[in-house]
Design a protein around this motif. Structure first.
Motif, PDB file in Angstrom:
ATOM      1  N   GLY A  67     -10.443  16.342  56.950  1.00  0.00           N
ATOM      2  CA  GLY A  67     -10.265  14.906  57.063  1.00  0.00           C
ATOM      3  C   GLY A  67     -11.351  14.063  56.449  1.00  0.00           C
ATOM      4  N   TYR A  68     -12.544  14.641  56.311  1.00  0.00           N
ATOM      5  CA  TYR A  68     -13.701  13.861  55.887  1.00  0.00           C
ATOM      6  C   TYR A  68     -14.519  14.667  54.887  1.00  0.00           C
ATOM      7  CZ  TYR A  68     -12.428  11.649  60.319  1.00  0.00           C
ATOM      8  OH  TYR A  68     -11.731  11.047  61.334  1.00  0.00           O
ATOM      9  N   ARG A 106      -2.645  13.848  59.699  1.00  0.00           N
ATOM     10  CA  ARG A 106      -2.519  12.623  58.900  1.00  0.00           C
ATOM     11  C   ARG A 106      -3.841  11.869  58.743  1.00  0.00           C
ATOM     12  NH1 ARG A 106       0.742   8.705  63.249  1.00  0.00           N
ATOM     13  NH2 ARG A 106      -1.061   8.293  64.618  1.00  0.00           N
ATOM     14  N   VAL A 107      -4.878  12.263  59.480  1.00  0.00           N
ATOM     15  CA  VAL A 107      -6.141  11.512  59.463  1.00  0.00           C
ATOM     16  C   VAL A 107      -7.009  12.002  58.301  1.00  0.00           C
ATOM     17  CG1 VAL A 107      -8.107  10.709  60.817  1.00  0.00           C
ATOM     18  CG2 VAL A 107      -5.947  11.233  61.955  1.00  0.00           C
ATOM     19  N   THR A 108      -6.548  11.738  57.107  1.00  0.00           N
ATOM     20  CA  THR A 108      -7.265  12.150  55.910  1.00  0.00           C
ATOM     21  C   THR A 108      -6.789  11.302  54.735  1.00  0.00           C
ATOM     22  OG1 THR A 108      -7.967  14.060  54.580  1.00  0.00           O
ATOM     23  CG2 THR A 108      -5.646  13.998  55.251  1.00  0.00           C
ATOM     24  N   HIS A 109      -7.267  11.662  53.555  1.00  0.00           N
ATOM     25  CA  HIS A 109      -6.905  10.980  52.316  1.00  0.00           C
ATOM     26  C   HIS A 109      -6.706  12.051  51.254  1.00  0.00           C
ATOM     27  CE1 HIS A 109      -7.543   8.663  48.589  1.00  0.00           C
ATOM     28  NE2 HIS A 109      -7.087   7.628  49.291  1.00  0.00           N
ATOM     29  N   PRO A 110      -5.793  11.829  50.303  1.00  0.00           N
ATOM     30  CA  PRO A 110      -5.582  12.854  49.274  1.00  0.00           C
ATOM     31  C   PRO A 110      -6.858  13.313  48.574  1.00  0.00           C
ATOM     32  CG  PRO A 110      -3.827  11.229  49.175  1.00  0.00           C
ATOM     33  CD  PRO A 110      -4.807  10.730  50.188  1.00  0.00           C
ATOM     34  N   ILE A 124       4.630   9.060  59.986  1.00  0.00           N
ATOM     35  CA  ILE A 124       4.134   7.814  60.573  1.00  0.00           C
ATOM     36  C   ILE A 124       2.662   7.660  60.185  1.00  0.00           C
ATOM     37  CG2 ILE A 124       3.691   6.545  62.699  1.00  0.00           C
ATOM     38  CD1 ILE A 124       5.901   8.198  64.033  1.00  0.00           C
ATOM     39  N   LYS A 125       2.350   6.568  59.509  1.00  0.00           N
ATOM     40  CA  LYS A 125       0.965   6.324  59.104  1.00  0.00           C
ATOM     41  C   LYS A 125       0.124   5.888  60.300  1.00  0.00           C
ATOM     42  CE  LYS A 125      -1.891   3.407  56.088  1.00  0.00           C
ATOM     43  NZ  LYS A 125      -1.905   2.257  55.162  1.00  0.00           N
ATOM     44  N   ALA A 126      -1.101   6.388  60.379  1.00  0.00           N
ATOM     45  CA  ALA A 126      -2.056   5.927  61.384  1.00  0.00           C
ATOM     46  C   ALA A 126      -2.605   4.573  60.934  1.00  0.00           C
ATOM     47  CB  ALA A 126      -3.179   6.939  61.550  1.00  0.00           C
ATOM     48  N   GLU A 127      -2.277   3.533  61.662  1.00  0.00           N
ATOM     49  CA  GLU A 127      -2.655   2.179  61.246  1.00  0.00           C
ATOM     50  C   GLU A 127      -4.116   1.887  61.575  1.00  0.00           C
ATOM     51  OE1 GLU A 127      -0.876   0.270  59.427  1.00  0.00           O
ATOM     52  OE2 GLU A 127       0.947   1.495  59.513  1.00  0.00           O
ATOM     53  N   ASN A 128      -4.753   1.155  60.663  1.00  0.00           N
ATOM     54  CA  ASN A 128      -6.140   0.713  60.849  1.00  0.00           C
ATOM     55  C   ASN A 128      -7.097   1.880  61.045  1.00  0.00           C
ATOM     56  OD1 ASN A 128      -5.313  -2.087  60.805  1.00  0.00           O
ATOM     57  ND2 ASN A 128      -4.583  -1.790  62.909  1.00  0.00           N
ATOM     58  N   VAL A 129      -6.853   2.964  60.327  1.00  0.00           N
ATOM     59  CA  VAL A 129      -7.703   4.156  60.399  1.00  0.00           C
ATOM     60  C   VAL A 129      -8.285   4.416  59.019  1.00  0.00           C
ATOM     61  CG1 VAL A 129      -7.750   6.651  60.810  1.00  0.00           C
ATOM     62  CG2 VAL A 129      -6.430   5.162  62.328  1.00  0.00           C
ATOM     63  N   ARG A 130      -9.583   4.660  58.971  1.00  0.00           N
ATOM     64  CA  ARG A 130     -10.282   4.939  57.725  1.00  0.00           C
ATOM     65  C   ARG A 130     -11.021   6.264  57.848  1.00  0.00           C
ATOM     66  NH1 ARG A 130     -11.098   0.559  54.399  1.00  0.00           N
ATOM     67  NH2 ARG A 130     -13.254   1.024  53.862  1.00  0.00           N
ATOM     68  N   VAL A 131     -11.099   6.978  56.730  1.00  0.00           N
ATOM     69  CA  VAL A 131     -11.862   8.216  56.658  1.00  0.00           C
ATOM     70  C   VAL A 131     -12.831   8.084  55.489  1.00  0.00           C
ATOM     71  CG1 VAL A 131     -10.028   9.613  57.667  1.00  0.00           C
ATOM     72  CG2 VAL A 131     -10.142   9.339  55.178  1.00  0.00           C
ATOM     73  N   PHE A 132     -13.798   9.005  55.411  1.00  0.00           N
ATOM     74  CA  PHE A 132     -14.712   8.888  54.284  1.00  0.00           C
ATOM     75  C   PHE A 132     -14.536  10.035  53.303  1.00  0.00           C
ATOM     76  CE2 PHE A 132     -17.307  10.407  57.895  1.00  0.00           C
ATOM     77  CZ  PHE A 132     -17.818  11.601  57.413  1.00  0.00           C
ATOM     78  N   VAL A 143     -12.258   4.921  53.115  1.00  0.00           N
ATOM     79  CA  VAL A 143     -10.972   4.518  52.542  1.00  0.00           C
ATOM     80  C   VAL A 143      -9.906   4.584  53.631  1.00  0.00           C
ATOM     81  CG1 VAL A 143     -11.513   5.281  50.190  1.00  0.00           C
ATOM     82  CG2 VAL A 143     -10.487   6.900  51.807  1.00  0.00           C
ATOM     83  N   ASP A 144      -8.826   3.847  53.428  1.00  0.00           N
ATOM     84  CA  ASP A 144      -7.707   3.891  54.363  1.00  0.00           C
ATOM     85  C   ASP A 144      -6.950   5.209  54.229  1.00  0.00           C
ATOM     86  OD1 ASP A 144      -8.184   1.322  55.330  1.00  0.00           O
ATOM     87  OD2 ASP A 144      -6.928   0.388  53.783  1.00  0.00           O
ATOM     88  N   VAL A 145      -6.432   5.702  55.349  1.00  0.00           N
ATOM     89  CA  VAL A 145      -5.556   6.867  55.287  1.00  0.00           C
ATOM     90  C   VAL A 145      -4.225   6.455  54.678  1.00  0.00           C
ATOM     91  CG1 VAL A 145      -6.664   7.951  57.279  1.00  0.00           C
ATOM     92  CG2 VAL A 145      -4.628   6.531  57.624  1.00  0.00           C
TER      93      VAL A 145
END
Length: 372
Positions: A67-68, A106-110, A124-132, A143-145
């Motif tokens: 996720g990070y 889902r708590v990640t970014h490509p 379902i997107k996790a709203e207002n969640v950011r990962v680094f 960045v936003d997930v």
């Protein structure tokens, strides 16, 4: 009041020297490329080996589970070898350490998972969640997930197998056991909590179905390494990373009863810990104690007196102290002797090197000068 914290504790095949737990805390110092645990991390954990039990930072079970930036893995031979440095260092200091096994869903970014779309119980997107992510500097770039895709049943079975193999790998790496991260809005939590799971198959809808993935993962790990080496972390009342349950007390009492059937060695409850958060109702804690008969750990906003009271009342067997362990490597001694606690530097929590990780000193009591 704190004396109960310093009674020995039996945990499966282990005899722990006290009831203080260093819970999992992401620090993002794994070696790159490859997300491999290293000598720096070995020093960090060994400095804190006076805890009765250390639970490692979240450790991804596959490349898709990350996720990070800069978090460690446990799915390659290099990962196993890296973690062996850590476990050897902790054991040399007389400590005990479990590996927290982690899939973020889902708590990640490509950018953290090789360009892939994240997976989850549902799209379902996790709203207002950011990962680094690694943005090319030593500082994490937030960045936003993104929206995940719903896992197929075949993918669910594959991830169960990844958890099983990760548990085996952890034992090969010298860990005394593993903790399944089923809390804080990550993948298993995305199946459990009603508002994160819109599936209509055997893994969604009613409570029994939403607990099915947890059930299958725990069963696979217990079969692989033994129930006396498996713990599970849950976070019944938190809404971290966008997971919300419509009836958390019912859901998590049922989860505790399910885990009791597997005879796991401990259940670790993460309480809400922001400053103005409500306390977990005592009636809920009593219900969890009745549902689960093994070792019960709580973590969240505890000091020595509050921890001792929880153990004395029989609501908990061990207590986790998270952020205090960051700046106080000798935290058990400080609690036992009433020494003041140092404050951590929040700017050095994630990423970087020695600063803010291994350079916090142990407490040195002031002594009066001798007469001459």
């Amino acid at each position: 009041m704190t004396k109960s914290l310093f009674q020995p504790m039996t945990l499966g095949r282990l005899t722990l020297k006290n009831r203080i737990v260093m819970p999992p805390m992401t620090r993002s110092r794994a070696s790159q490329p490859g997300d491999v645990a290293n000598d720096l991390m070995a020093t960090y954990y060994a400095q804190r080996a006076s805890a009765g039990l250390i639970v490692s930072e979240g450790t991804q079970i596959s490349s898709m589970a990350k996720g990070y930036a800069w978090t460690p893995g446990i799915y390659t031979p290099e990962h196993i070898a890296g973690w062996k440095k850590v476990t050897d260092a902790v054991h040399a200091k007389g400590g005990a350490i479990f590996a927290q096994l982690w899939h973020v869903g889902r708590v990640t970014h490509p950018d953290n998972i090789g360009g892939e779309q994240p997976i989850s119980s549902s799209a379902i997107k996790a709203e207002n969640v950011r990962v680094f992510i690694d943005n090319g500097t030593d500082a994490p770039g937030f960045v936003d997930v993104v929206e995940p895709r719903e896992m197929t049943v075949g993918e669910i079975k594959d991830v169960v197998g990844q958890y099983r193999q990760a548990a085996i790998n952890a034992i090969k790496a010298g860990f005394d056991g593993i903790e399944l991260h089923a809390a804080n809005g990550y993948l298993i939590n995305q199946f459990i909590d009603s508002e994160a799971n819109s599936r209509t198959d055997a893994y969604g809808g009613c409570l029994e179905n939403r607990l099915r993935f947890l059930d299958e993962v725990v069963a696979a790990m217990v079969e692989a390494i033994g129930a006396d080496r498996v713990g599970v972390r849950l976070a019944p009342l938190t809404t971290l990373n966008g997971t919300v349950d419509a009836n958390p007390q019912e859901t998590y009492t049922a989860a505790a009863a399910l885990l009791n059937k597997h005879n796991i060695v401990y259940l670790h409850i993460a309480e809400v810990d922001w400053d103005d958060a409500p306390d977990t109702p005592k009636s809920f804690k009593q219900a969890l104690r009745e549902a689960y008969q093994g070792v019960l750990i709580y973590a969240g906003r505890y000091d020595g007196d509050k921890a001792g009271q929880a153990i004395g009342e029989g609501l908990a067997d061990m207590i986790g102290f998270g952020r205090p362990f960051v700046a106080n490597p000798d935290l058990p001694a400080r609690i036992e002797n009433g020494y003041p606690l140092a404050a951590h530097d929040p700017e050095t929590l994630f990423g970087g090197a020695e600063k803010g990780l291994i350079d916090y000193p142990t407490y040195q009591a002031e002594t009066s000068p001798e007469c001459v």
